[in-house]
Every structure is written in structure tokens, then in C-alpha cells.
Design an enzyme around this catalytic site. Structure first.
Site, mmCIF file in Angstrom:
data_model
loop_
_atom_site.group_PDB
_atom_site.id
_atom_site.type_symbol
_atom_site.label_atom_id
_atom_site.label_comp_id
_atom_site.label_asym_id
_atom_site.label_seq_id
_atom_site.Cartn_x
_atom_site.Cartn_y
_atom_site.Cartn_z
ATOM 1 N N THR A 1 22.080 -3.258 11.935
ATOM 2 C CA THR A 1 22.030 -3.762 10.559
ATOM 3 C C THR A 1 23.436 -4.006 9.998
ATOM 4 O O THR A 1 23.751 -5.088 9.493
ATOM 5 C CB THR A 1 21.299 -2.734 9.663
ATOM 6 N N VAL A 2 24.295 -2.999 10.096
ATOM 7 C CA VAL A 2 25.627 -3.122 9.499
ATOM 8 C C VAL A 2 26.546 -3.952 10.411
ATOM 9 O O VAL A 2 27.312 -4.805 9.942
ATOM 10 C CB VAL A 2 26.248 -1.729 9.224
ATOM 11 N N LYS B 1 28.396 8.987 8.727
ATOM 12 C CA LYS B 1 28.505 10.246 7.958
ATOM 13 C C LYS B 1 28.238 11.470 8.818
ATOM 14 O O LYS B 1 28.857 12.507 8.641
ATOM 15 C CB LYS B 1 27.571 10.233 6.753
ATOM 16 N N GLU C 1 13.306 5.126 5.839
ATOM 17 C CA GLU C 1 13.096 4.988 7.282
ATOM 18 C C GLU C 1 11.675 5.439 7.634
ATOM 19 O O GLU C 1 11.042 6.171 6.867
ATOM 20 C CB GLU C 1 14.057 5.923 8.031
ATOM 21 N N LYS D 1 27.185 13.470 3.147
ATOM 22 C CA LYS D 1 28.050 12.641 2.302
ATOM 23 C C LYS D 1 28.858 13.501 1.323
ATOM 24 O O LYS D 1 30.036 13.230 1.066
ATOM 25 C CB LYS D 1 27.217 11.621 1.535
ATOM 26 N N GLY E 1 22.506 -0.842 2.781
ATOM 27 C CA GLY E 1 22.262 -2.284 2.942
ATOM 28 C C GLY E 1 23.294 -2.834 3.901
ATOM 29 O O GLY E 1 24.458 -2.412 3.875
HETATM 30 N N1 LIG Z 1 22.169 0.637 7.295
HETATM 31 C C1 LIG Z 1 22.814 1.005 6.191
HETATM 32 O O1 LIG Z 1 22.486 0.565 5.087
HETATM 33 C C2 LIG Z 1 23.971 1.981 6.274
HETATM 34 C C3 LIG Z 1 24.630 2.375 5.097
HETATM 35 C C4 LIG Z 1 25.733 3.240 5.167
HETATM 36 C C5 LIG Z 1 26.134 3.716 6.414
HETATM 37 N N2 LIG Z 1 25.449 3.347 7.539
HETATM 38 C C6 LIG Z 1 25.909 3.872 8.826
HETATM 39 O O2 LIG Z 1 26.325 2.789 9.641
HETATM 40 C C7 LIG Z 1 26.077 3.090 11.012
HETATM 41 C C8 LIG Z 1 25.207 1.973 11.618
HETATM 42 O O3 LIG Z 1 23.983 1.894 10.905
HETATM 43 P P1 LIG Z 1 22.925 0.712 11.185
HETATM 44 O O4 LIG Z 1 21.924 0.810 10.104
HETATM 45 O O5 LIG Z 1 23.633 -0.578 11.404
HETATM 46 O O6 LIG Z 1 22.268 1.226 12.555
HETATM 47 P P2 LIG Z 1 21.362 0.389 13.582
HETATM 48 O O7 LIG Z 1 20.806 -0.822 12.937
HETATM 49 O O8 LIG Z 1 20.445 1.375 14.210
HETATM 50 O O9 LIG Z 1 22.416 -0.101 14.690
HETATM 51 C C9 LIG Z 1 22.964 0.749 15.649
HETATM 52 C C10 LIG Z 1 23.643 -0.094 16.711
HETATM 53 O O10 LIG Z 1 24.291 0.758 17.659
HETATM 54 C C11 LIG Z 1 23.842 0.453 18.975
HETATM 55 N N3 LIG Z 1 23.755 1.729 19.694
HETATM 56 C C12 LIG Z 1 23.194 2.875 19.263
HETATM 57 N N4 LIG Z 1 23.331 3.847 20.176
HETATM 58 C C13 LIG Z 1 23.985 3.286 21.229
HETATM 59 C C14 LIG Z 1 24.428 3.774 22.475
HETATM 60 N N5 LIG Z 1 24.214 5.031 22.856
HETATM 61 N N6 LIG Z 1 25.080 2.917 23.294
HETATM 62 C C15 LIG Z 1 25.316 1.651 22.915
HETATM 63 N N7 LIG Z 1 24.930 1.116 21.740
HETATM 64 C C16 LIG Z 1 24.269 1.937 20.905
HETATM 65 C C17 LIG Z 1 22.481 -0.208 18.805
HETATM 66 O O11 LIG Z 1 22.238 -1.069 19.931
HETATM 67 P P3 LIG Z 1 20.896 -1.959 20.014
HETATM 68 O O12 LIG Z 1 21.022 -2.973 18.911
HETATM 69 O O13 LIG Z 1 20.962 -2.586 21.341
HETATM 70 O O14 LIG Z 1 19.770 -1.020 19.814
HETATM 71 C C18 LIG Z 1 22.689 -0.986 17.503
HETATM 72 O O15 LIG Z 1 23.293 -2.223 17.756
HETATM 73 C C19 LIG Z 1 25.412 4.473 11.008
HETATM 74 O O16 LIG Z 1 26.395 5.453 11.224
HETATM 75 C C20 LIG Z 1 24.830 4.586 9.626
HETATM 76 O O17 LIG Z 1 24.701 5.940 9.189
HETATM 77 C C21 LIG Z 1 24.392 2.487 7.486
#
Ligand SMILES: NC(=O)c1ccc[n+]([C@@H]2O[C@H](COP(=O)([O-])OP(=O)(O)OC[C@H]3O[C@@H](n4cnc5c(N)ncnc54)[C@H](OP(=O)(O)O)[C@@H]3O)[C@@H](O)[C@H]2O)c1
Length: 429
Positions: free
Chosen positions: A14-15, A105, A190, A205, A302
Site C-alpha cells: 500500500t505505502v 512502528k 484490518e 507509536k 493511508g
Molecule cells: N498502510 C498504511 O496506511 C500505513 C500507515 C503508517 C505506517 N505504515 C507502515 O508502513 C509499512 C508498510 O505498510 P503497508 O500497508 O504498505 O504494507 P503491505 O501493503 O502489507 O506491504 C508490505 C510489502 O512488503 C513486502 N514484504 C513483506 N514481507 C516480505 C518479506 N519477508 N520479503 C519480501 N517482501 C516482503 C510485501 O510483498 P508482496 O507485495 O509481494 O506481498 C509488500 O509489497 C508497515 O511498517 C506499516 O506499519 C502503513
């Protein structure tokens, strides 16, 4: 024109996708403003066949070495989340002298001290604005704008899922399960919301924010937390009638020179500025004797919102690479961590009692033994199903816990009391 800066990405969900899109679409503006052209890739993912709009599939890899050992990579952006194997990858990147930007975090609140030390030893930087408060630039404000101001309290609504659920419980009279189901349906929660509703996400956080605010390492394990999963719709409704909104708060403050950081559901008067933060928004209220009260509000999550904070960190590193005055030494005050019971707070208490002569006097006496006094009391119903609702003046949390035990054992008290914190009620908070 300066040489391009190649950014290796760990994760592109997502990010990550929003970050790649931001540097692609914002390229010319970024270059004009910063003098740097940013290029994304290589990009580590688990499944390279997953569609990722706006991301060149040729940049994807499943081998971390393609990112970590590539001499062309000048900076690493970690957006994969989790602690393992992420921690090892971040350490490798820092050890090689590359700056790292992360939104993680979990990792920061558990290993932030060791990672910052590693960055300092390697002469590089670790930035993490998006790890607490999403798009709200609270870490930048604490590290830069308020660098010289002493902060004596930080109060945050730092979890959008729970704030959405609580808003719907109050506004639409939904019970907890129905409000959570709605949050999941609308994408604010989630499929497994345990970390959010149980308070662990907010605790991570608050650990990060209080480390920065009080220049002291505060780890996830130092932040006792309660969530909203045990909250009754009845208490949200009674609180509303008494003039309060219920919020999941992170509160970090100095108590006798020690850092006390906690997460709990609390009653906040409707007129208080935190009460007006509704839906999935986040807010952080900073209180400083010198700078006064500063409140930052905005989206706590987001894809594109979080990516904007990640990009700001990237540009800040590029802009301050030479002559940065921030460094990583942010925890040199070394204050002790206060024991959880040291926190002072006003309280809401709801009791189910048998309406017999002297019940209220016995409850008041059990409270007085803990130096706790009643500000407001409300009795509803009578006979065996009477309800006593009280707002108590400020007192020490550990004394409140002991009073709850005494009250639970009293004759005519039918169930253990429901107790919630009250903040902003003119009692020193
Ligand atoms: N989403 C938000 O709104 C938000 C807000 C603040 C902070 N964050 C933080 O930002 C970070 C990313 O969040 P997100 O929502 O973008 O997560 P996400 O959508 O689950 O994306 C995670 C990414 O990491 C890859 N990945 C995970 N484990 C892996 C591994 N062992 N080896 C290789 N690739 C791996 C996944 O690959 P695949 O795509 O192939 O599965 C995916 O591309 C997190 O730390 C989260 O806490 C998110």
C-alpha cells in the site's frame, strides 16, 4: 543537474506503491525544489507477479541481496513492515553507510535505540516520520521546531481504527462489535484488528513519540496498554450524557522526573480539542511550558498520506546530508521510566449495586482510603439493579486499582466496577 539518487525499496504494498508513484509523478517538482532526481529500484517483494500499478515490474526482485548489495543504491526505504527479517535488512543497509527511511512502528518501538546507535556509528541516518502519526509531521515538529522546548506532556489519538469505532459508537449508538464490523467494511480496520483494538499499535507509536519528546529511550515494553475491546456501549452512552467523548489515548508525561507513557480509553470533555478529532483522524497534543499547547491533526494512515511523510524524510536526508545538526543522539537525557501506577488521572466509575442504605457511604469510604474523592455522582434505578456513576477527582492510578479491589469486595456491590480515565476535566489536565 545533480546525479540521480537511486532508492532501493524493501516492500512495495500500500505505502510502497504510493511512494513509487509519488517520486514518479512528483519528479520534476522534487528535482526543482531539492536539486535531486530520485529513481526507485531495485524493489524487494514476496510475489513479483502481483499487479502493482505505476511500478515497473522489471525493478522487482525476491532476493534481498539485489537491494542490499547493489552499489548503485544510495538510500534504502523500508516499507515491508514487521520485525523479522526486516530488522536484519535495515541493519545491513545502515552498516553499509546508507541512510534508511522506514514507516515501521513495530521495528522502531522495539529496536529503535540499537538501530539509531548503529546509524550513528556508521555515520548515516535513520528516519521514521511515518512510523507514528502517519502523514502528521509530529516527529519533525518535535525534533526541529520544538528542539529547544521542554515538553511536559504529549497526548495522542494515534490509532485511526479505534477512533473510527469510538466515533460510530457515540454518534450512531452502535455497540462495539457492530462499529468494528462497519470499520472493516469501509476499510478502516484490518481483517485481524487485534493490534489496533487491543492498544498495541498505539503503544508502539507512543513509545516512539515519547522517546523523541523526552529524549529518552522508551521501548514498546515500557508502555502498558489497554484497548477498546472491553468497552461497553453503555459506558460510551453514559459518558456522552455526562458531557464526555470516549477516546483511546496515548499519554506520555513526566512524573517526578520519570517518563510515564500509557495507552488507555479515557473520557474527554466535549469541549476539549481532542474530543473533536473524529473518524479515522489522528491527533497529537503537545504541551510545553515555553511553547504552550500545540495540536497536530491529520490522517494517521493511508497509502499516499503515509508515502508523503516517507518522501519528506528522504528529501530531508538529501537536504541535510552535509552539516545536519540533528544527528541521531536523541536519547541522551536518560530519564528513568516511571512505574505504571504512578500516573495521576481523574476517573469515571460505574457500579452495579443493590440500593440499600449506606452503599454510597461505603463506596465513598473505600475511595477515601485511597485519597480519592468524588466530584459528581449520579444514581439511576433502584432496588437490586441500581447504577451508580461517579466522576472522581484526580488521584494516583495505583490507589485507584486498590480502591477497585476494596469496592469489588463490598456487600451490595454486584459486579467489579467499570473504571475509565478522565482527562481535560479541569483537574490539572
Ligand atoms: N498502510 C498504511 O496506511 C500505513 C500507515 C503508517 C505506517 N505504515 C507502515 O508502513 C509499512 C508498510 O505498510 P503497508 O500497508 O504498505 O504494507 P503491505 O501493503 O502489507 O506491504 C508490505 C510489502 O512488503 C513486502 N514484504 C513483506 N514481507 C516480505 C518479506 N519477508 N520479503 C519480501 N517482501 C516482503 C510485501 O510483498 P508482496 O507485495 O509481494 O506481498 C509488500 O509489497 C508497515 O511498517 C506499516 O506499519 C502503513
Amino acid at each position: 543537474m545533480s546525479a540521480p539518487v537511486r532508492i532501493g525499496l524493501l516492500g512495495c504494498g500500500t505505502v510502497g506503491q504510493a511512494f513509487v508513484q509519488a517520486i514518479t509523478e512528483g519528479g520534476p517538482t522534487i528535482e526543482r525544489a531539492s536539486g535531486h532526481r530520485l529513481e526507485a529500484g531495485p524493489i524487494l517483494v514476496r510475489d513479483p507477479t502481483r499487479p502493482r500499478p505505476g511500478v515497473d515490474p522489471a525493478l522487482l526482485t525476491t532476493d534481498p541481496e539485489d537491494v542490499l548489495a547493489d552499489p548503485e543504491v544510495g538510500m534504502v526505504v523500508e516499507l515491508m513492515g514487521g520485525v523479522d527479517p526486516t530488522s536484519g535488512f535495515v541493519r545491513r543497509a545502515l552498516e553499509s553507510g546508507r541512510p534508511v527511511v522506514t514507516a515501521n512502528k513495530q521495528l522502531l518501538s522495539r529496536e529503535g535505540d540499537a538501530l539509531l546507535e548503529l546509524a550513528a556509528t556508521a555515520g548515516t541516518e535513520l528516519r521514521f516520520e511515518a512510523a507514528a502519526g502517519g502523514a502528521i509531521p509530529v516527529i519533525k515538529v518535535l525534533r526541529e521546531s520544538l528542539l529547544a522546548a521542554e515538553i511536559d506532556r504529549l497526548t495522542g489519538i494515534v490509532n485511526g481504527t479505534t477512533n473510527f469505532v469510538l466515533t460510530r459508537m457515540r454518534r450512531a449508538g452502535l455497540d462495539y462489535e457492530a462499529a468494528l464490523a462497519l470499520a472493516q467494511e469501509l476499510g478502516y480496520a484490518e481483517a485481524d484488528p487485534t493490534e489496533d483494538v487491543g492498544g498495541a499499535d498505539a503503544a508502539a507509536k507512543i513509545a516512539i513519540l515519547s522517546s523523541i519528546a523526552f529524549h529518552t529511550r522508551v521501548r514498546f515494553g515500557d508502555v502498558p496498554f489497554e484497548g477498546i475491546d472491553g468497552l461497553h456501549a453503555e459506558d460510551v452512552e453514559i459518558a456522552d450524557g455526562l458531557g464526555f467523548a470516549v477516546k483511546l489515548l496515548g499519554v506520555a508525561e513526566l512524573v517526578d522526573g520519570a517518563v510515564s507513557a500509557r495507552v488507555f480509553p479515557a473520557l474527554v470533555p466535549h469541549g476539549h480539542r481532542l474530543a473533536s478529532v473524529e473518524g479515522a483522524d489522528n491527533a497529537v497534543l503537545l504541551e510545553s511550558p515555553g511553547a504552550g499547547e500545540i495540536m497536530l491533526v491529520g490522517p494517521g494512515a493511508g497509502g499516499s498520506e503515509t508515502a508523503s511523510a516517507v518522501l519528506a524524510d528522504v528529501l530531508s536526508i538529501l537536504g541535510t546530508q552535509r552539516g545536519s545538526f540533528l544527528h541521531n543522539a536523541l536519547a541522551d537525557a536518560g530519564r528513568p521510566i516511571a512505574p505504571p501506577g504512578a500516573l495521576r488521572s481523574a476517573f469515571y466509575m460505574r457500579l452495579s449495586v443493590r440500593d440499600r442504605p449506606g452503599v454510597l457511604a461505603r463506596v465513598a469510604s473505600a475511595l477515601a482510603d485511597g485519597e480519592l474523592s468524588i466530584e459528581t455522582v449520579l444514581q439511576q434505578g433502584q432496588g437490586d439493579a441500581a447504577r451508580l456513576v461517579m466522576i472522581l477527582h484526580e488521584g494516583r492510578e495505583e490507589r485507584m486499582r486498590a480502591a477497585v479491589e476494596r469496592i469489588s469486595g463490598l456487600e451490595d456491590v454486584r459486579e467489579p466496577p467499570v473504571v475509565l480515565h478522565v482527562i481535560g476535566n479541569g483537574d490539572g489536565r
